[in-house]
Scaffold this motif. Structure first.
Motif, short mmCIF file in Angstrom:
data_model
loop_
_atom_site.label_atom_id
_atom_site.label_comp_id
_atom_site.label_asym_id
_atom_site.label_seq_id
_atom_site.Cartn_x
_atom_site.Cartn_y
_atom_site.Cartn_z
N ALA A 306 59.38 26.03 12.41
CA ALA A 306 58.27 26.41 11.51
C ALA A 306 58.64 27.68 10.75
O ALA A 306 58.43 27.78 9.54
N ALA A 307 59.22 28.66 11.45
CA ALA A 307 59.57 29.93 10.80
C ALA A 307 60.64 29.70 9.72
O ALA A 307 60.56 30.25 8.62
N ARG A 309 61.26 26.94 8.01
CA ARG A 309 60.65 26.26 6.86
C ARG A 309 59.91 27.27 5.98
O ARG A 309 59.98 27.21 4.75
N GLN A 310 59.20 28.20 6.64
CA GLN A 310 58.47 29.20 5.85
C GLN A 310 59.44 30.10 5.09
O GLN A 310 59.21 30.46 3.94
N ASP A 313 60.83 28.16 2.10
CA ASP A 313 59.81 28.08 1.05
C ASP A 313 59.71 29.42 0.32
O ASP A 313 59.71 29.48 -0.92
N ALA A 314 59.65 30.52 1.11
CA ALA A 314 59.50 31.85 0.50
C ALA A 314 60.74 32.21 -0.32
O ALA A 314 60.63 32.74 -1.43
#
Ligand SMILES: Cc1cc2nc3c(=O)[nH]c(=O)nc-3n(C[C@H](O)[C@H](O)[C@H](O)COP(=O)(O)OP(=O)(O)OC[C@H]3O[C@@H](n4cnc5c(N)ncnc54)[C@H](O)[C@@H]3O)c2cc1C
Length: 455
Positions: A306-307, A309-310, A313-314
């Motif tokens: 999850a981290a 992917r974030q 994206d960022a």
């Protein structure tokens, strides 16, 4: 309850470079061979994980693979001529350390097409490949010294796979761990003087992703014009504006021993050309603030994914909004898994150590003729050494062979040079050879007498 559904002479768990070569070679030597792979193609970190680095063939299946990739037209090469200003560019993952203007060539393969080629090669050799199937456990024999069955989760439910010989090609010694054979965790000893806020040591893992539509000339023009080679000014501005999450760009930790100053930390963009002009693979390193156990803790594994992917994206939004040359770029592909660079290390019949390499020790059961490799540990010096067959044998379990990143090697040895794609392919081939020879001779791999080097 699991139903017995599958049977083979040789069962290979994991289809990365090692498992692919092991299965291919065992099948070519006449063993009925079944490969279990949880994703949809072989290749591991190099296909599903998007790594894709191609190089000159080092012999055996690795050379054949490079030839097949070239035939299929899926190798892409850049050089100082096609990508000027890349050598010495500090944003370059591989060429950043070169002197600006130096000659270089870098080849990569298209991970998706390479996976198709590998699927075909396994089919041609008659390997039964179970994609989308996960190995989850083993059933040992009564004496506890041999694997009777591997337990799989497949689309058909929980299934048992019976084989005479198993090969651990999971990349993280998954079979060793489930079989109760000894191993040590990755990470090596805690580096002196490095604080992790009281958390366990970090794991140098990463998720790779591909960005297309990058105008490199514009990026280089910005770096030069603004004297901002590491994009420090842009990153600072975006951070102040709240456009970047804390922890995306982190300073490198120094003094981390064998991890060098390269693997823990992510101070700026980290990219390498792949697939086609304007297409780059980007490295997203696992946040090191956490002591993540990605290979054996479901919550850690989910948290890391999850981290990452974030972060991806960022980073993509930051690049498009703030960095010249990225205005029209887009995320083309995200790796299917988080690669753990330094997973479990089995304690086998022989644990190959850095000392063995540095002292250039010779072994009566060498699987290779003396080979020369460059160790970045001691300032890129070259060492010529051999590897013993006993490093392919876990302790306690007689019918299991090790391969690839799951060999019985100390963490610093495997981390530096012995986990690369060519070598993992070679060790897979050696494991496949040992399995087929054991079957022919009717002995367990542990009783096989290794008489001469394979490579
Ligand atoms: C982020 C990163 C960057 C790297 N960069 C480079 C590089 O630039 N050059 C280089 O040469 N090497 C590089 N490496 C190292 C190299 O990629 C690995 O060491 C190598 O791929 C290991 O090969 P392997 O076959 O042992 O394992 P892997 O490539 O990890 O393959 C293991 C396979 O087993 C499967 N598997 C695992 N568990 C199960 C299970 N329970 N059930 C079913 N299937 C399972 C996985 O899906 C995977 O396909 C990098 C590694 C990482 C993680």
């Amino acid at each position: 309850m699991s139903s017995l559904a599958l049977e083979a002479d040789v069962a290979v768990i994991g289809g990365g470079p090692a498992g692919f070569a092991a299965a291919l070679h065992a099948a070519r030597m006449g063993a009925s061979t079944l490969l279990v792979e949880k994703y949809d193609m072989p290749g591991g970190v190099h296909t599903c994980g998007l790594q894709g680095a191609a190089g000159p063939g080092v012999g055996g299946i690795h050379t054949e693979l490079m030839e097949r990739f070239a035939e299929a037209g899926c190798i892409y090469t850049v050089s100082g001529k096609t990508l000027p200003d890349w050598a010495g560019n500090p944003l370059s993952h591989y060429e950043g350390r070169l002197r600006p203007g130096s000659a270089f060539t870098r080849s990569s393969f298209n991970p998706e097409q390479a996976g198709c080629v590998m699927v075909k090669m396994l089919e041609e050799a008659g390997v039964q490949a179970l994609y989308g199937a996960s190995f989850v456990d083993v059933a040992l024999n009564r004496a506890g010294n041999s694997i009777g069955e591997a337990i799989l989760e497949t689309a058909s439910g929980r299934q048992a796979l019976r084989a005479k010989i198993f090969i651990d090609a999971s990349g993280t010694a998954e079979v060793v761990a489930r079989a109760g054979a000894p191993f040590v965790r990755g990470g090596g000893p805690q580096p002196a003087g490095v604080q992790w806020d009281g958390m366990p040591r970090p794991v140098p893992g990463a998720m790779l992703w591909i960005m297309s539509g990058v105008e490199l000339a514009q990026l280089v023009d910005y770096q030069k014009r603004e004297d901002d080679p590491l994009l420090t000014a842009l990153i600072a501005r975006a951070t102040a504006a709240g456009d970047l999450p804390a922890g995306l760009y982190r300073p490198r930790l120094t003094g981390t021993g064998v991890y060098g100053n390269a693997y823990i930390g992510h101070p700026t963009l980290d990219m390498s050309p792949i697939q086609a002009p304007g297409t780059f693979v980007l490295w997203q390193n696992v946040p090191y603030e956490w002591g993540l156990h990605m290979d054996d803790d479901a919550r850690d594994a989910a948290r890391a994914r999850a981290a990452l992917r974030q972060f991806i994206d960022a980073e993509a939004r930051f690049l498009r909004k703030c960095v010249p040359g990225f205005e029209k770029a887009f995320i083309a592909n995200v790796g299917r898994y988080v690669g753990v660079r330094d997973g479990r290390h089995p304690l086998g019949e022989y644990v190959f150590s850095l000392d063995d390499a540095l002292r250039e020790r010779r072994f009566p059961d060498a699987v290779t003729r003396p080979m020369t490799k460059t160790f970045f540990w001691d300032a890129y010096r070259q060492h010529t050494f051999e590897v013993p067959y006993r490093s392919f044998l876990p302790r306690h379990i007689d019918n299991l062979l090790l391969s690839g990143a799951s060999l019985s090697f100390s963490y610093e040895t495997i981390f530096m040079v012995m986990r690369n794609f060519p070598w993992c392919t070679q060790t897979g081939e050696i494991a496949g050879h040992a399995a087929a020879l054991s079957l022919r001779q009717g002995v367990a791999p542990k009783r096989l007498e290794w008489k001469e080097p394979y490579f």
